[in-house]
Design an enzyme around this catalytic site. Structure first.
Site, PDB file in Angstrom:
ATOM      1  CB  CYS A  64      -4.492 -39.333  -6.201  1.00 13.30           C
ATOM      2  SG  CYS A  64      -4.915 -39.652  -7.927  1.00 13.30           S
TER       3      CYS A  64
ATOM      4  CG  HIS B  41      -3.600 -43.744  -6.631  1.00 12.28           C
ATOM      5  ND1 HIS B  41      -4.552 -42.887  -6.123  1.00 12.28           N
ATOM      6  CD2 HIS B  41      -2.701 -43.927  -5.631  1.00 12.28           C
ATOM      7  CE1 HIS B  41      -4.274 -42.596  -4.868  1.00 12.28           C
ATOM      8  NE2 HIS B  41      -3.143 -43.202  -4.551  1.00 12.28           N
TER       9      HIS B  41
ATOM     10  CG  HIS C  62      -1.715 -42.148  -1.123  1.00 12.66           C
ATOM     11  ND1 HIS C  62      -2.400 -43.147  -1.770  1.00 12.66           N
ATOM     12  CD2 HIS C  62      -1.690 -42.528   0.186  1.00 12.66           C
ATOM     13  CE1 HIS C  62      -2.760 -44.082  -0.909  1.00 12.66           C
ATOM     14  NE2 HIS C  62      -2.340 -43.731   0.280  1.00 12.66           N
TER      15      HIS C  62
END
Length: 369
Positions: A283, A331, A343
């Site tokens: 990520c 994240h 993402h």
């Protein structure tokens, strides 16, 4: 960052869930709600109106599997951030060690040169017999020539003092470089151990998740995917219903637009923990590379992106901003506009678009502000 549950606790939890899934998947057992829908061939009672079969309610046990998978993959994401942080620190420490090694080499060369010059000065003094200036004046055949040379002698003495001072300073610098190198080496070793520990944690969590998923039948996997999608849709709808995006008119900067184009061009590429492209990403690897492509360096990890980059209100975000998720900032995604993010979700998934509110938002940061 913290690595989450202990190894023993993780394995025990994973084994418990895997055993539960194994039992539920045994012959004669199905993922069913407490009130199964009637069969299509069932005969209605006299005087009643036939009704179409209803879809079974989501299995409570399957929901538990989804929650366990979320926990395992989240813990893997936390460990991935720890791994990335340790890797970045190790890179900096390695570079510092290389620079210190260069300084030490140059310092030793300079020290050898200074010692040679100091030796020559000592030899010159020995040749003069170490007599005082008054004796040299009396013994000189040309006193005027001696007096004319007095200035040069004084300059020579000053230069000798400077030589000795530089020699001493160079020795002190070398000692300090050696101490600094030792400290950097210890930090490097500590971060190598931290990387190894984080890597082991990541591999354990992913392996446990994959083992858990492998126990599911095809239909159960499909139903699990439906549950995940439905949960994401509900979260996105609830987020949009708050009106958070009403009146949001933020437009991407030139650099922000470049970051968005780069990130969306990676769609379909697999997630891989610790990866920064070009074929795979995690990520924060995706977001950091997107902004690097736009000419703006940002921290490597989602936690450091949250700590170091300027924060902006969610209602003021614009395309190119980074949305940080979960309380532990484990994240990160890049906002592309209209309530949408791009993402790299987790292992087993690819870079994709999703609703910005489909996960718990911690906050928004803005590179290049």
């Amino acid at each position: 960052m913290a690595s989450g549950t202990t190894r023993g606790g993780l394995i025990a939890a994973a084994v418990t869930v895997v055993c539960a899934v194994t039992v539920l998947a045994a012959p004669g057992t199905a993922w069913a709600g407490p009130n199964p829908a009637p069969s299509a061939s069932a005969t209605p009672a006299p005087g009643t109106t036939p009704t179409a079969p209803t879809a079974p309610a989501p299995s409570k046990d399957l929901q538990a599997v989804r929650a366990q998978l979320d926990t395992l993959y989240h813990d893997a994401a936390v460990a991935t951030d720890a791994y990335n942080a340790a890797e970045e620190a190790a890179k900096k420490q390695s570079a510092a060690l290389v620079e210190l090694a260069r300084k030490i080499v140059k310092g030793r060369e300079r020290l050898a040169e200074l010692k040679t010059r100091a030796g020559a000065a000592a030899a010159a003094q020995y040749r003069t017999g170490g007599l005082p200036d008054e004796a040299h004046l009396l013994l000189s055949d040309d006193p005027q020539e001696f007096l004319d040379g007095t200035g040069r002698v004084l300059q020579g003495q000053k230069a000798t003092k400077g030589l000795l001072a530089e020699l001493t300073q160079t020795q002190q610098d070398l000692e300090q470089y050696a101490k600094d190198a030792s400290a950097q080496w210890q930090k490097l070793e500590a971060n190598r151990k931290a990387k190894a520990k984080a890597q082991k944690r990541i591999e354990q969590q992913i392996a446990a998740a994959e083992e858990l998923e492998s126990q599911l039948e095809k239909q159960e996997k499909e139903r699990l995917a439906q549950l995940e999608q439905e949960a994401a849709r509900q979260a996105q709808t609830a987020w949009l219903d708050t009106g958070v995006l009403k009146g949001a008119q933020g437009r991407a900067t030139t650099q922000g637009a470049k970051a968005v184009r780069f990130a969306t061009a990676q769609m379909g590429k697999p997630y891989e923990w610790g990866a920064e492209g070009p074929k795979t990403f995690d990520c924060s690897g995706l977001t950091s590379q997107a902004w690097a492509h736009a000419g703006v360096p940002v921290p490597r990890t989602s936690q450091e992106q949250w700590k170091q980059l300027p924060h902006v209100a969610v209602e003021d975000m614009r395309p190119g901003d980074l949305i940080i998720y979960f309380k532990d900032a484990s994240h990160v995604a890049l906002y592309v506009g209209d309530g949408t993010i791009v993402h790299a979700p987790r292992p087993g998934r690819t870079v994709t678009l999703a609703g910005a509110g489909s996960m718990p938002i911690l906050g928004v940061v803005r590179p290049g502000a």
